[in-house]
Design an enzyme around this catalytic site. Structure first.
Site, PDB file in Angstrom:
ATOM      1  N   ASP A  58       0.857  25.617 -14.575  1.00  0.00           N
ATOM      2  CA  ASP A  58      -0.365  25.329 -15.328  1.00  0.00           C
ATOM      3  C   ASP A  58      -0.043  24.700 -16.682  1.00  0.00           C
ATOM      4  OD1 ASP A  58      -1.814  26.450 -13.268  1.00  0.00           O
ATOM      5  OD2 ASP A  58      -1.780  28.451 -14.161  1.00  0.00           O
ATOM      6  N   PRO A  83       2.319   4.926   1.240  1.00  0.00           N
ATOM      7  CA  PRO A  83       2.741   5.373   2.580  1.00  0.00           C
ATOM      8  C   PRO A  83       1.586   6.012   3.341  1.00  0.00           C
ATOM      9  CG  PRO A  83       4.360   6.023   0.924  1.00  0.00           C
ATOM     10  CD  PRO A  83       3.181   5.484   0.177  1.00  0.00           C
ATOM     11  N   LYS A 108      -0.195   0.153   7.160  1.00  0.00           N
ATOM     12  CA  LYS A 108       0.290  -1.226   7.060  1.00  0.00           C
ATOM     13  C   LYS A 108       0.875  -1.702   8.392  1.00  0.00           C
ATOM     14  CE  LYS A 108       2.981  -0.053   3.669  1.00  0.00           C
ATOM     15  NZ  LYS A 108       2.536   1.326   3.443  1.00  0.00           N
ATOM     16  N   THR A 109       1.670  -0.862   9.032  1.00  0.00           N
ATOM     17  CA  THR A 109       2.255  -1.235  10.322  1.00  0.00           C
ATOM     18  C   THR A 109       1.177  -1.392  11.381  1.00  0.00           C
ATOM     19  OG1 THR A 109       4.269  -0.006   9.743  1.00  0.00           O
ATOM     20  CG2 THR A 109       3.964  -0.577  12.061  1.00  0.00           C
ATOM     21  N   GLY A 158       0.822  -1.205   0.000  1.00  0.00           N
ATOM     22  CA  GLY A 158       0.000   0.000   0.000  1.00  0.00           C
ATOM     23  C   GLY A 158       0.852   1.249   0.000  1.00  0.00           C
ATOM     24  N   HIS A 199      -5.519  36.016 -12.650  1.00  0.00           N
ATOM     25  CA  HIS A 199      -5.081  34.650 -12.962  1.00  0.00           C
ATOM     26  C   HIS A 199      -5.988  33.616 -12.285  1.00  0.00           C
ATOM     27  CE1 HIS A 199      -1.827  31.625 -13.855  1.00  0.00           C
ATOM     28  NE2 HIS A 199      -2.474  31.002 -12.881  1.00  0.00           N
ATOM     29  N   GLU A 200      -6.182  33.762 -10.973  1.00  0.00           N
ATOM     30  CA  GLU A 200      -6.999  32.790 -10.241  1.00  0.00           C
ATOM     31  C   GLU A 200      -8.477  32.919 -10.611  1.00  0.00           C
ATOM     32  OE1 GLU A 200      -5.577  30.453  -8.774  1.00  0.00           O
ATOM     33  OE2 GLU A 200      -3.575  31.340  -8.829  1.00  0.00           O
ATOM     34  N   HIS A 221      -9.054  30.764 -13.637  1.00  0.00           N
ATOM     35  CA  HIS A 221      -9.210  29.347 -13.291  1.00  0.00           C
ATOM     36  C   HIS A 221     -10.602  29.084 -12.725  1.00  0.00           C
ATOM     37  CE1 HIS A 221      -5.172  28.092 -14.132  1.00  0.00           C
ATOM     38  NE2 HIS A 221      -4.616  28.899 -13.239  1.00  0.00           N
TER      39      HIS A 221
END
Length: 624
Positions: free
Chosen positions: A516, A220, A224-225, A218, A440-441, A444
């Site tokens: 971008d 990180p 799992k531990t 799997g 710019h934002e 988007h």
């Protein structure tokens, strides 16, 4: 994936015994004390009653005056004598001859003094002084051997396993599957291991054999531990933990020796679980390194293969290992009879994220505004470790504000930090650059409302975070594990939003479009070369050439002609140009909304989806 109590590891760890044992080292202790006492005695003043010491010049004066009755000359360096005018101890004296005096004997004869001579006796203190450095070195080396000795009769213990043993000090603190949120399939696979350790006869009567090794695979942070510890807690058996990197040291043969010792510990404590974390550190494919067949890591792997293959299922020893790189493991490790069962520990879905949040949030005081379901939806792709960190960061934000409870805005701030980085509010940005970032934002953000396959906009901000001056975040309504061509095309269109907005408002673009453009180009290339989403058809181009020992891609094998390469470039350019044209048309047609959104960002810096709809005049739920 979550741990119900992070302090359980400390509570379940067997206390480390002190290295110094009085019973085994008392001889060394007495020897050191004895040497120290002799060292002190050498510097104590003499108590033998030899008399007072006088200068040699005064001795010669007494001799000329006839005051000397008798003398004893020792090695022509020291004189012990008796004065004629005094008797007994009061008349005894000593004097040291500072030079070779050839006239001393004639003077004694002339004055009629009785004299004798002898050699000086060998002093035990002088012998000790000469051999003291050697004795100290011997004692130091002996103590060093005792220190590195692991309680057995070996001189060194470099080959001893560094495995840490966890035992159940308190049953109430035992980690169980109930402490692991989600991962139903993984827990089901491991439940068989628990049943075998509890009741092996149930399987052996049917002639069945339990898997000798279980490999947890799997990403990180998926837990799992924690699953391995829960398996040991459910079975109620000792749990030995060791990292793959602990096997290999600078000394040749140490890794193989530690493997043998680890498995010996397992057999002595059976039934038990041996857990090796980051198995890929020692289990990589043989022959891929620079050391060839004599590489120390390969010797360690060979010993592990032998030990695992020699396991008897009646021993009650289960091998569990974890890795996030199963593709680089040696095939001999994965064959039946060794790690013959692979358990996938996947990223949690929305319901599992909510369950993980409930476990971690139970440790902190929550305000009434907190909605864990909303937080779970807003954290797609987060692992169990990410969620644990999210809860901790939100508690830290609440503590900084001197609150009694952790509120929803603390979780929002913590999530933004996790996704985008720390807000750099102290960064000084000019109004001109700030306005350019706002356009710019806004470019988007605006595109999200005019594309059919785009994810809903969550938030747009011009507060600098990490290395970005602003960000527009979109979150899916539900977890998705694959994407179609329409979503990828719309994602490319959104990536061009900032580029088009800058070009429309200023007639030129800035370096802020770098990331971008990189995202758009990468998506277009993968659509053509990997996913078959172009006019070239369902063909994959450019197989990865990945050396195992480096662990990362450094080259791409070119398995197509120059003509095909030109066609690939043409298809990539076509996808990118179509996305750019679509983005330009939408933003040009809605330039007034772009300006309104940019002005709102300049004044408020951060806008949510609801606030953006109010600014641009879109009704809620009219998107798509």
């Amino acid at each position: 994936m979550s741990d119900n109590n992070q302090n359980k590891n400390n509570g379940n760890q067997e206390p480390r015994q002190p290295n110094f044992n009085f019973k085994n080292n008392r001889f060394a202790l007495f020897l050191v004390i004895g040497l120290f006492g002799l060292f002190i005695l050498m510097f104590l003043p003499g108590t033998g009653g030899m008399g007072r010491e006088i200068p040699y010049s005064q001795f010669l004066a007494y001799l000329e005056q006839g005051e000397i009755a008798s003398v004893k000359i020792i090695d022509y360096r020291k004189i012990e004598g008796q004065l004629a005018s005094q008797e007994g101890e009061y008349g005894r004296f000593i004097s040291r001859i500072p030079y070779t005096d050839q006239t001393l004997i004639p003077l004694l004869k002339e004055q009629g003094v009785r004299f004798s001579g002898e050699e000086s006796p060998i002093s035990p203190f002088a012998v000790i002084i000469q051999f003291l450095p050697i004795l100290i070195g011997i004692v130091f080396i002996w103590l060093l051997f005792r220190q590195v000795q692991g309680g057995g009769n070996k001189a060194f213990t470099f080959g001893k396993s560094k495995a840490k043993r966890y035992v159940d000090v308190n049953n109430d603190k035992r980690i169980s599957f109930a402490d692991v949120a989600g991962q139903t399939e993984a827990k089901y696979e491991l439940q068989e291991v628990v049943e075998f350790l509890k009741n092996p006869g149930r399987f052996t009567r049917m002639g069945a054999k339990i898997p000798k090794g279980v490999l947890l695979v799997g990403m990180p942070g998926t837990g799992k531990t924690l699953l391995a510890k829960a398996t040991a807690g459910e079975a109620g058996v000792p749990f030995f933990h060791m990292s793959g990197s602990d096997f290999v040291e600078m000394f040749v043969g140490v890794g193989a020796s530690r493997v043998r010792d680890l498995f010996d510990q397992g057999r002595k404590n059976a039934p038990c679980i041996l857990f090796i974390d980051e198995l890929d550190a020692v289990g990589r494919t043989r022959g891929a390194g620079y050391g060839g067949g004599h590489d120390e890591r390969e010797q360690t792997l060979n010993q592990m293969l032998v030990e695992m293959d020699g396991f008897d299922t009646k021993d009650g020893v289960i091998m569990i290992a974890a890795t996030n790189r199963p593709d680089v493991l040696d095939p001999a490790l994965l064959r039946p009879g060794r790690f013959d069962r692979q358990v996938v520990v996947d990223m949690p879905d929305m319901q599992e994220r909510e369950a993980i949040l409930k476990i971690h949030a139970s440790k902190i005081p929550l305000g009434k505004s907190v909605d864990l379901t909303t937080i779970a939806k807003a954290t797609p792709g987060a692992s169990g470790a990410d969620i644990a960190n999210l809860v901790n960061e939100s508690a830290l934000y609440a503590a900084r504000k001197n609150r009694e409870y952790v509120e929803m805005e603390d979780f929002e701030e913590a999530r933004d930090k996790m996704l985008m980085g720390v807000a750099r509010k102290s960064k000084v940005i000019s109004e001109k650059d700030k306005l350019a970032t706002a356009y710019h934002e806004a470019g988007h953000a605006l595109l999200h409302y005019y594309l059919d396959n785009a994810d809903p906009l969550h938030k747009v901000s011009i507060v600098p975070r990490g290395r970005a001056l602003g960000v527009a975040i979109s979150l899916p309504d539900e977890d998705k594990y694959s994407r179609n061509k329409g979503w990828l095309q719309d994602r490319i269109v959104i990536a061009y939003g900032g580029y088009v907005a800058e070009d429309l408002m200023y007639g030129e673009t800035t370096t802020g479009t770098q990331n971008d453009l990189k995202q758009a180009t990468d998506l277009a290339r993968r659509m053509v070369c990997e996913w078959g989403m172009s006019d070239l058809g369902p063909v994959s181009f450019g197989q990865e050439d990945e050396p195992i020992f480096l662990g990362k891609e450094i080259a791409t094998h070119k398995d197509y002609s120059e003509e095909t390469a030109q066609r690939i470039d043409q298809q990539i350019s076509k996808i990118l140009n179509d996305g750019l044209a679509k983005a330009r048309k939408i933003i040009v047609d809605n330039k007034d909304k772009l300006e309104s959104l940019a002005r709102a960002l300049m004044s408020r810096e951060t806008l949510t989806d609801v606030e953006v709809r109010e600014v641009v005049g879109l009704e809620e739920k009219t998107q798509k």
